[in-house]
Scaffold this motif. Structure first.
Motif, PDB file in Angstrom:
ATOM      1  N   SER A   1      14.705  51.356   4.851  1.00 10.69           N
ATOM      2  CA  SER A   1      14.033  50.571   5.882  1.00 10.69           C
ATOM      3  C   SER A   1      14.546  50.968   7.258  1.00 10.69           C
ATOM      4  O   SER A   1      15.746  51.161   7.452  1.00 10.69           O
ATOM      5  N   THR A   2      13.632  51.134   8.211  1.00  8.86           N
ATOM      6  CA  THR A   2      13.983  51.456   9.587  1.00  8.86           C
ATOM      7  C   THR A   2      13.207  50.559  10.529  1.00  8.86           C
ATOM      8  O   THR A   2      12.161  50.020  10.165  1.00  8.86           O
ATOM      9  N   ARG A   3      13.715  50.402  11.726  1.00  6.74           N
ATOM     10  CA  ARG A   3      13.016  49.625  12.750  1.00  6.74           C
ATOM     11  C   ARG A   3      12.338  50.592  13.712  1.00  6.74           C
ATOM     12  O   ARG A   3      12.969  51.498  14.239  1.00  6.74           O
ATOM     13  N   ARG A   4      11.057  50.396  13.948  1.00  7.47           N
ATOM     14  CA  ARG A   4      10.287  51.320  14.761  1.00  7.47           C
ATOM     15  C   ARG A   4       9.762  50.646  16.029  1.00  7.47           C
ATOM     16  O   ARG A   4       9.406  49.458  16.016  1.00  7.47           O
ATOM     17  N   SER A   5       9.701  51.422  17.091  1.00  2.00           N
ATOM     18  CA  SER A   5       9.074  51.009  18.343  1.00  2.00           C
ATOM     19  C   SER A   5       8.046  52.072  18.690  1.00  2.00           C
ATOM     20  O   SER A   5       8.399  53.240  18.883  1.00  2.00           O
ATOM     21  N   VAL A   6       6.759  51.694  18.746  1.00  2.00           N
ATOM     22  CA  VAL A   6       5.691  52.689  18.863  1.00  2.00           C
ATOM     23  C   VAL A   6       4.659  52.273  19.896  1.00  2.00           C
ATOM     24  O   VAL A   6       4.580  51.112  20.300  1.00  2.00           O
ATOM     25  N   GLU A   7       3.875  53.272  20.293  1.00  2.00           N
ATOM     26  CA  GLU A   7       2.681  53.046  21.097  1.00  2.00           C
ATOM     27  C   GLU A   7       1.479  53.224  20.166  1.00  2.00           C
ATOM     28  O   GLU A   7       1.171  54.342  19.759  1.00  2.00           O
ATOM     29  N   PRO A   8       0.814  52.149  19.768  1.00  2.00           N
ATOM     30  CA  PRO A   8      -0.282  52.256  18.795  1.00  2.00           C
ATOM     31  C   PRO A   8      -1.556  52.809  19.428  1.00  2.00           C
ATOM     32  O   PRO A   8      -1.933  52.403  20.530  1.00  2.00           O
ATOM     33  N   TYR A   9      -2.205  53.738  18.719  1.00  2.00           N
ATOM     34  CA  TYR A   9      -3.427  54.347  19.244  1.00  2.00           C
ATOM     35  C   TYR A   9      -4.653  54.039  18.407  1.00  2.00           C
ATOM     36  O   TYR A   9      -5.670  53.606  18.923  1.00  2.00           O
ATOM     37  N   ARG A  10      -4.584  54.272  17.098  1.00  2.00           N
ATOM     38  CA  ARG A  10      -5.774  54.077  16.270  1.00  2.00           C
ATOM     39  C   ARG A  10      -5.381  53.521  14.910  1.00  2.00           C
ATOM     40  O   ARG A  10      -4.346  53.864  14.354  1.00  2.00           O
ATOM     41  N   LEU A  11      -6.263  52.673  14.365  1.00  2.00           N
ATOM     42  CA  LEU A  11      -6.165  52.222  12.987  1.00  2.00           C
ATOM     43  C   LEU A  11      -7.199  52.993  12.175  1.00  2.00           C
ATOM     44  O   LEU A  11      -8.353  53.123  12.585  1.00  2.00           O
ATOM     45  N   VAL A  12      -6.775  53.508  11.024  1.00  2.00           N
ATOM     46  CA  VAL A  12      -7.657  54.323  10.182  1.00  2.00           C
ATOM     47  C   VAL A  12      -7.669  53.721   8.781  1.00  2.00           C
ATOM     48  O   VAL A  12      -6.613  53.521   8.172  1.00  2.00           O
ATOM     49  N   ALA A  13      -8.863  53.428   8.263  1.00  2.00           N
ATOM     50  CA  ALA A  13      -9.015  52.887   6.915  1.00  2.00           C
ATOM     51  C   ALA A  13      -9.534  53.981   6.000  1.00  2.00           C
ATOM     52  O   ALA A  13     -10.491  54.689   6.349  1.00  2.00           O
ATOM     53  N   THR A  14      -8.906  54.132   4.845  1.00  2.00           N
ATOM     54  CA  THR A  14      -9.324  55.165   3.892  1.00  2.00           C
ATOM     55  C   THR A  14     -10.108  54.605   2.722  1.00  2.00           C
ATOM     56  O   THR A  14     -10.567  55.356   1.876  1.00  2.00           O
TER      57      THR A  14
END
Length: 320
Positions: A167-180
């Motif tokens: 487990s890691t803690r992430r800090s991100v800039e979200p761009y797109r959600l993709v559904a498969t």
């Protein structure tokens, strides 16, 4: 004149619903009126119960806020049909806990749809059959938070569980959600790793949208990036296989989560796919070629060719 004003106010409402913040000059340009007329139309929307907020300074402008009650949405015919169909699919989809709510919402929408649009939705519903699949549900609150953050360009923090259980803690800039179809993925810029990353939503925990606004970066194509990430990056082996068939034909038999298909010419294409076991990959390469009735050639890696020869020997032995 009253008709023109009403149409303009509805257009203004549609603009406010399509984006988080608009400046007065931007709205005036879109509507073809003065900034003063925009202010008057905003007041008309407020009188109708729409909570239109206004702020000054850098980053300020008009935005549609959350009211005590949900104001009616402005949908054009295509949007109304799309919403109704999506609600129908959501009843058995990948978002945990939305089935009952989706059906209730669909009932309300169907009640106010014009007869012509209701007939279109019914036709799609009658022609659609949903089979139980190995879907991976995600937290609907996390999904909405990420969608909102992507739209408003807000940084997001979350805990992420990798394939090996770490487990890691992430800090991100979200761009797109993709559904498969089976899963949801987020394409984001990972600030700690200074690079683009793909994250499975079902592996996220404690998703938190911050108020930190980020400037948009030059982003890769979300569809291609996520497809490459889920079909190649996680695996030990990545293979390229050339089929004597049009790319459209092969793509119909290869889900986006399995591999990517690139055309070579009208009658040939290359499938790129990953796997941890070459014998498994060899079996599927042959199976696809057999089902299509076309020739196949391994481009790379050489180890896959050896696995194909071993498979050929086992098949010959089985045939006596």
């Amino acid at each position: 004149m009253a008709g023109d004003t009403t149409a303009r106010v509805l257009h203004l409402l549609g603009l406010l619903q399509s984006r988080a913040v608009w400046t007065g000059p931007e709205l005036a340009e879109r509507l073809g009126v003065t900034v003063r007329s925009v202010r008057r139309d905003v007041e008309r929307l407020r009188e109708l119960g729409y909570p239109v907020l206004a702020s000054k300074g850098i980053g300020g402008g008009y935005q549609l806020g959350a009211g005590r009650s949900l104001p009616p949405l402005l949908l054009d015919p295509d949007e109304a049909v799309a919403v109704a169909v999506c609600l129908r699919l959501a009843a058995g989809g990948t978002v945990a806990g939305v089935g009952e709510a989706a059906l209730r919402t669909l009932t309300k929408l169907d009640q106010v749809l014009p007869a012509r649009l209701r007939a279109q939705v019914s036709a799609v519903q009658e022609a659609t059959v949903t089979l139980d699949a190995r879907i991976t549900p995600v937290d609907p609150d996390a999904l909405m938070s990420l969608a909102r953050a992507s739209r408003d360009r807000h940084r997001v923090r979350f805990d992420y569980v990798a394939r090996d259980g770490s487990s890691t803690r992430r800090s991100v800039e979200p761009y797109r959600l993709v559904a498969t179809g089976r899963r949801w993925y987020l394409m984001a810029f990972d600030l700690d790793r200074d690079d683009w990353r793909t994250f499975r939503l079902d592996r996220m925990e404690s998703v938190r949208e911050t108020t930190w606004v980020f400037a948009p970066r030059q982003a890769p194509d979300a569809r291609e990036y996520v497809a490459r990430s889920v079909t190649q990056a996680p695996y030990r082996w990545v293979a390229k296989i050339r089929y004597a068939a049009a790319s459209t034909v092969v793509a119909e038999h290869v889900p986006a989560t399995v591999g990517t298909v690139q055309p070579v010419d009208e009658g040939h294409c290359v499938l790129t796919a990953g796997a941890d076991r070459l014998d498994w990959l060899a079996m599927h390469v042959v199976s696809l070629a057999g089902s299509l009735g076309v020739g196949v050639e391994v481009v790379e890696p050489p180890e896959l060719r050896e696995a194909m020869r071993e498979l050929s020997g086992r098949l010959s032995a089985a045939a006596g």
